[in-house]
Design a protein around this motif. Structure first.
Motif, PDB file in Angstrom:
ATOM      1  N   ARG A 310       0.886  -1.166  -0.022  1.00 28.58           N
ATOM      2  CA  ARG A 310       0.044  -0.047   0.027  1.00 28.58           C
ATOM      3  C   ARG A 310       0.868   1.438  -0.041  1.00 28.58           C
ATOM      4  O   ARG A 310       0.272   2.233  -0.450  1.00 28.58           O
ATOM      5  N   GLN A 311       1.998   1.143   0.456  1.00 27.17           N
ATOM      6  CA  GLN A 311       2.898   2.353   0.314  1.00 27.17           C
ATOM      7  C   GLN A 311       3.245   2.700  -0.905  1.00 27.17           C
ATOM      8  O   GLN A 311       3.664   4.064  -1.137  1.00 27.17           O
ATOM      9  N   PHE A 312       3.229   1.950  -1.948  1.00 24.05           N
ATOM     10  CA  PHE A 312       3.200   2.107  -3.438  1.00 24.05           C
ATOM     11  C   PHE A 312       2.096   2.455  -4.195  1.00 24.05           C
ATOM     12  O   PHE A 312       1.862   2.373  -5.483  1.00 24.05           O
ATOM     13  N   GLY A 313       0.802   2.346  -3.458  1.00 26.87           N
ATOM     14  CA  GLY A 313      -0.720   2.336  -4.164  1.00 26.87           C
ATOM     15  C   GLY A 313      -0.851   1.079  -4.765  1.00 26.87           C
ATOM     16  O   GLY A 313      -1.853   0.872  -5.565  1.00 26.87           O
ATOM     17  N   PHE A 314      -0.445  -0.235  -4.115  1.00 24.56           N
ATOM     18  CA  PHE A 314      -0.935  -1.544  -4.659  1.00 24.56           C
ATOM     19  C   PHE A 314      -1.875  -2.213  -3.618  1.00 24.56           C
ATOM     20  O   PHE A 314      -1.915  -1.825  -2.384  1.00 24.56           O
ATOM     21  N   ILE A 315      -2.491  -3.190  -4.179  1.00 27.25           N
ATOM     22  CA  ILE A 315      -3.522  -3.970  -3.173  1.00 27.25           C
ATOM     23  C   ILE A 315      -2.486  -4.846  -2.410  1.00 27.25           C
ATOM     24  O   ILE A 315      -1.616  -5.630  -2.834  1.00 27.25           O
ATOM     25  N   GLN A 316      -2.957  -4.917  -0.992  1.00 29.87           N
ATOM     26  CA  GLN A 316      -2.124  -5.704  -0.172  1.00 29.87           C
ATOM     27  C   GLN A 316      -2.843  -7.017   0.376  1.00 29.87           C
ATOM     28  O   GLN A 316      -4.016  -7.022   0.494  1.00 29.87           O
ATOM     29  N   GLY A 317      -2.144  -8.178  -0.296  1.00 32.05           N
ATOM     30  CA  GLY A 317      -2.584  -9.353  -0.125  1.00 32.05           C
ATOM     31  C   GLY A 317      -1.890 -10.153   1.051  1.00 32.05           C
ATOM     32  O   GLY A 317      -0.964  -9.370   1.648  1.00 32.05           O
ATOM     33  N   VAL A 318      -2.281 -11.243   1.418  1.00 31.07           N
ATOM     34  CA  VAL A 318      -1.576 -12.149   2.672  1.00 31.07           C
ATOM     35  C   VAL A 318      -0.036 -12.135   2.205  1.00 31.07           C
ATOM     36  O   VAL A 318       0.132 -12.705   0.984  1.00 31.07           O
ATOM     37  N   PRO A 319       1.001 -11.813   2.539  1.00 31.92           N
ATOM     38  CA  PRO A 319       2.216 -11.856   1.997  1.00 31.92           C
ATOM     39  C   PRO A 319       2.972 -13.265   2.240  1.00 31.92           C
ATOM     40  O   PRO A 319       2.239 -14.067   2.809  1.00 31.92           O
ATOM     41  N   HIS A 320       4.218 -13.466   1.696  1.00 32.89           N
ATOM     42  CA  HIS A 320       4.742 -14.927   1.464  1.00 32.89           C
ATOM     43  C   HIS A 320       5.493 -14.754   2.923  1.00 32.89           C
ATOM     44  O   HIS A 320       5.536 -13.696   3.992  1.00 32.89           O
TER      45      HIS A 320
END
Length: 414
Positions: A310-320
């Protein structure tokens, strides 16, 4: 409460070398004045740092200082060769390198182990007559080593700088081709990882970067800014205590509450005038979101952008799963290590990943960073929820700080 390094006055330079400084990529960081530390804020951020994820954990999700932040706050080059190479522990090797580059070498009394004392570098720099190209280049190299030993990669001693960086300055035309920004960020991450240990009592590293990042991302919680049109952005808060002395004495509980209420905002036009940021800085923006290791000789840290999209304006999914850096994480040079870190078995894999950084840049359709996926927040709060809101924790405040504040108030009374 962790003890923080005290700021040192910036090393001045002769205006005649300005163009040479610009060509190396160190000009903007050279313009930064004294940015005094706010100990309670630093401690509040350290509390949130998780060494396993290399991120700060807040109620709204994970976040971290990024390559973008280093570029904006310090103006350092971020896209370039990894800052790595040989470390040799012998004084003879140090002496030979100094003779090669400076034409003069320090005595053993002018060194601390593998570190060259900053006083020796300052004395050499001040003695130089800027009458020819060679002397100008030596002058700039001394100035860069002083920057490395203080604001960029400074250690707890604050008295010397490791000579391992000097060979990277040998070819003057190539100095600006290194990613000094990613190396600086690696040192900040390492400082945060060390400071998060229960037995750590002091934090070093580029604290100016950490503080200015917090003030940029928390615009409602900053000392009174000065010179808002200056670049690099760290200069907004140079000598902030002269205009906002009360801010110095804000307590840990105050900043804990502020971080509990944290909301992400990107660098926006209303807070950062795009006209003050040079094109050379934006040229490196292509790799700011790369999920890659951060490399600085023995120091390897992880730029976990997949955990804070989200810091770069993207959707945040469950990370690796957290990236395991194995034994490279926490590597130190406290004992003699004669090693080429670029090719060492323990480090070459990570160096190669940085070399392939363009393949690890985030690529998704952007969205408003304040709209996290429900699945991500459910996962995040399920895993870390018991340790996200720190406002209600009981802390032992700095009693000495209260006394100092009282003394200041008494001095101001008529």
């Amino acid at each position: 409460m962790l003890t923080c390094d005290h700021p040192v006055p910036p090393d001045r330079y002769n205006e005649r070398v300005e163009e040479h400084l610009r060509s190396t990529g160190f000009y903007h960081v050279t313009q930064i004045g004294v940015v005094q530390c706010q100990k309670a804020l630093v401690n509040a951020l350290v509390e949130r740092w998780h060494p396993d994820t290399h991120t700060l954990h807040l109620p709204v999700g994970e976040c971290a200082v990024t390559l973008e932040d280093v570029a904006m706050i310090f103006g350092l080059p971020t896209d370039g060769l990894p800052v790595t190479g040989m470390t040799l522990s012998s004084f003879e090797a140090l002496e030979a390198e100094c003779l090669h580059q400076f034409g003069v070498a320090p005595k053993k009394s002018d060194c601390r182990g593998s570190g060259i004392k900053l006083t020796w570098l300052r004395d050499l720099k001040e003695r130089l007559q800027l009458t020819d190209e060679n002397n100008i280049q030596v002058y700039v190299k001394c100035h860069i080593m002083l920057l490395i030993g203080t604001i960029l990669f400074g250690d707890k001693s604050g008295a010397s700088v490791h000579w391992k960086f000097l060979p990277l300055l040998s070819d003057f035309a190539s100095i600006g081709q290194y990613s000094w920004g990613s190396a600086c960020l690696a040192h900040l991450y390492r400082s945060l990882c060390r400071a998060s240990r229960f037995d750590c009592k002091e934090i070093d590293g580029p604290l100016t970067l950490l503080l200015c990042w917090a003030w940029m991302r928390l615009p409602y919680l900053v000392p009174v800014p000065r010179e808002p049109r200056n670049f690099s952005l760290a200069n907004r808060w140079r000598n902030w205590k002269r205009r906002d002395r009360v801010y110095r004495y804000l307590k840990l509980a105050h900043f804990r509450k502020a971080l509990d209420d944290f909301l992400w905002v990107a660098y926006s036009v209303d807070r950062v005038d795009p006209d003050i940021i040079s094109a050379e800085i934006y040229m490196h923006s292509v790799i700011w979101s790369a999920t890659v290791p951060l490399v600085s000789f023995e120091c390897i840290e992880w730029h976990a952008t997949d955990r804070f999209r989200r810091q770069f304006g993207f959707i945040q999914g469950v990370p690796h799963q957290e990236r395991n850096l194995d034994r490279t994480h926490g590597e130190v040079l406290t004992s003699p290590k004669n090693l080429n870190w670029a090719t060492a078995t323990s480090h070459s894999f990570w160096v190669m990943q940085w070399t392939n950084r363009y393949n690890h840049v985030l690529t998704e359709e952007p969205m408003a960073p304040q709209q996290p996926l429900d699945t991500y927040m459910y996962w995040y709060r399920s895993k870390y929820g018991d340790h996200l809101n720190l406002s209600d924790l009981v802390v032992q405040e700095d009693v000495e700080g209260d006394q100092v504040m009282d003394d200041v108030n008494e001095e101001q009374e008529p």
